[in-house]
Design a protein around this motif. Sequence first.
Motif, mmCIF file in Angstrom:
data_model
loop_
_atom_site.group_PDB
_atom_site.id
_atom_site.type_symbol
_atom_site.label_atom_id
_atom_site.label_comp_id
_atom_site.label_asym_id
_atom_site.label_seq_id
_atom_site.Cartn_x
_atom_site.Cartn_y
_atom_site.Cartn_z
ATOM 1 N N LEU A 7 22.163 45.191 -32.642
ATOM 2 C CA LEU A 7 22.208 43.927 -33.379
ATOM 3 C C LEU A 7 22.449 44.147 -34.867
ATOM 4 O O LEU A 7 22.119 45.206 -35.402
ATOM 5 C CB LEU A 7 20.884 43.176 -33.205
ATOM 6 C CG LEU A 7 20.488 42.801 -31.771
ATOM 7 C CD1 LEU A 7 19.143 42.085 -31.780
ATOM 8 C CD2 LEU A 7 21.552 41.922 -31.124
ATOM 9 N N THR A 8 22.997 43.137 -35.530
ATOM 10 C CA THR A 8 23.058 43.186 -36.988
ATOM 11 C C THR A 8 21.637 43.054 -37.533
ATOM 12 O O THR A 8 20.734 42.562 -36.843
ATOM 13 C CB THR A 8 23.897 42.031 -37.546
ATOM 14 O OG1 THR A 8 23.266 40.801 -37.202
ATOM 15 C CG2 THR A 8 25.321 42.073 -37.001
ATOM 16 N N PRO A 9 21.422 43.475 -38.784
ATOM 17 C CA PRO A 9 20.077 43.334 -39.361
ATOM 18 C C PRO A 9 19.564 41.890 -39.309
ATOM 19 O O PRO A 9 18.401 41.668 -38.967
ATOM 20 C CB PRO A 9 20.279 43.811 -40.808
ATOM 21 C CG PRO A 9 21.396 44.797 -40.726
ATOM 22 C CD PRO A 9 22.332 44.241 -39.688
ATOM 23 N N ALA A 61 18.451 41.052 -35.828
ATOM 24 C CA ALA A 61 17.229 41.770 -35.464
ATOM 25 C C ALA A 61 16.000 41.062 -36.034
ATOM 26 O O ALA A 61 15.008 40.848 -35.328
ATOM 27 C CB ALA A 61 17.291 43.224 -35.945
#
Lengths: 225, 225, 225
Positions: C146-148, C151
């Motif tokens: 996932l992208t930050p 997340a």
Amino acid sequence: MPELRNDGPVFILDLGQGENRFSPDWITEVNAHLDTVAGRPGPAALITTGTGKFFSNGLDLDWLGAHPQEVQPFIGRVQELLARVLSLPIPTVAAVNGHAFGAGAMLALAHDYRIMRADRGYFCLPEVDLGMPFTPGMAALIQAKLTPAAAIASMTTGRRFGGPEARDLGLVDDIADLDRLIASADALVRPLAGKDRKTLGRIKATMFASPLAALREGRLTAPAN
Amino acid sequence: MPELRNDGPVFILDLGQGENRFSPDWITEVNAHLDTVAGRPGPAALITTGTGKFFSNGLDLDWLGAHPQEVQPFIGRVQELLARVLSLPIPTVAAVNGHAFGAGAMLALAHDYRIMRADRGYFCLPEVDLGMPFTPGMAALIQAKLTPAAAIASMTTGRRFGGPEARDLGLVDDIADLDRLIASADALVRPLAGKDRKTLGRIKATMFASPLAALREGRLTAPAN
Amino acid sequence: MPELRNDGPVFILDLGQGENRFSPDWITEVNAHLDTVAGRPGPAALITTGTGKFFSNGLDLDWLGAHPQEVQPFIGRVQELLARVLSLPIPTVAAVNGHAFGAGAMLALAHDYRIMRADRGYFCLPEVDLGMPFTPGMAALIQAKLTPAAAIASMTTGRRFGGPEARDLGLVDDIADLDRLIASADALVRPLAGKDRKTLGRIKATMFASPLAALREGRLTAPAN
């Protein structure tokens, strides 16, 4: 200086009415307010904002210039504050009311979310233009919150991003008109205020174990340099 | 063979008019041109491109097949070049004029930005179809520049991405018509040419410490394999 | 219990018609089906799905509550399964037909791709509301996919994401109507079924070396805790 107020479970930390730069005294005040939040049992969430033109304009370079022998411990305190916010065991959002530069932008990035004023103010990491490379901890924090493309665009250019640009690049999660800024931030974290602090704290500590370690290690440069 | 020209502070490294594959001699030429850029004081930025159908078609597999005992040091040289570009202390952009395959695509990814020709040419990591797993360093480089979804889509499929697809997935930052390709790349880095090289170099070295270490370590496979 | 069928090279692993929770027996069944896929030579791809309202509702908390002294080895088996799917040497896609909660959502994330039913079912990581912080391995798996921003939004809120929201945030790659769900998943992996397993396995092992190590280490909490 920073002030803390609350509206039910939502604490609003106002970083101040000036440039809200990181000086030893300002850091002490911010930490004291975070102590107050930490000491209050029950549901809680944090909105961090500023009053006027600035969210935070970054490190107090005047103080730094006047205390050259204290750079290392001072940066250590800055990084400890960034680590504290990054792992705060309550939901957090930065309501970026104005300029967020350097450590001010990093402080915003340390929060779970960022809502930025739409029409004025810049998000900017000017380190490349100041001859101040990011410490390993600061770089790790920024990169832990951004996509690779957003990290390159913000960390290597010194470019100033207005609200819409910052949102399009993912530097902030959303934008809002100034008169809706706090309400937008509130809407994001108030429903989350009841999360169990111990669990949420452990989740953030695990998710960000690597940047937290780098921030707390406190080195000024990467080992290879 | 590669050629270097400059337009004021903007250096244009032309990788060649053929397939521009990575052979020992080609790598030596590219490094010599990067030495020239490094030795020229003052503002500088780098546009890397090719002439004709290819940006770079990747490793010179003919040479590799003829020198099986030199694979390890050769891959070491390829990775050292990728590491050099990844950490180059000036702003860099790949103007992807045509096919960028394998190590050619990695070379593009090593730059700060990528602008790709809109109508022709593919960005492709064909390693999965060649029976050549990525080295730990190459994987770390690619993953340091892409979102997780883009890394999966490009590294495990061997799929060829045309310009618009590559942009939509974030493999490249933007696309442009061929007659605007260099101008678009120029517009991106010329305003950044004046950045202090020492500071920018340190920033990139810190941001990419992990992929740089993996590239320079030069292992062909992951420890667990 | 889980069932395996195949349509040419495409294997369809049906996790079951109930809540499809992770219990020791259920994990044994899933592993046996993965053994079958592994033992069949030739082109192969995997679609994992469920029948009815659930993809998988996560850990079997009833079993866990009845076997408190077996928590550590059980979590070890869960993580070993997640690691196995994450590194499976064939193309994989989760066809998320209904609720994917907790370990069920993690199992979906372990696949190369996720297609989610558009109109019903939720993707949810409820750990924060269950007082169950993610293990280091589980957090590393989720964050590797996932992208930050995604997340944070999924790991710290316990929020339930319907299909369109899950797609917009990147928790899943695409959505489809239920009667097109398997066909959409099939269209994604069938063209990839011929990839050389050894090469693809090595690529995934290298790409995900860090989350795989964390999952296989099997610790329940981060060292700092």
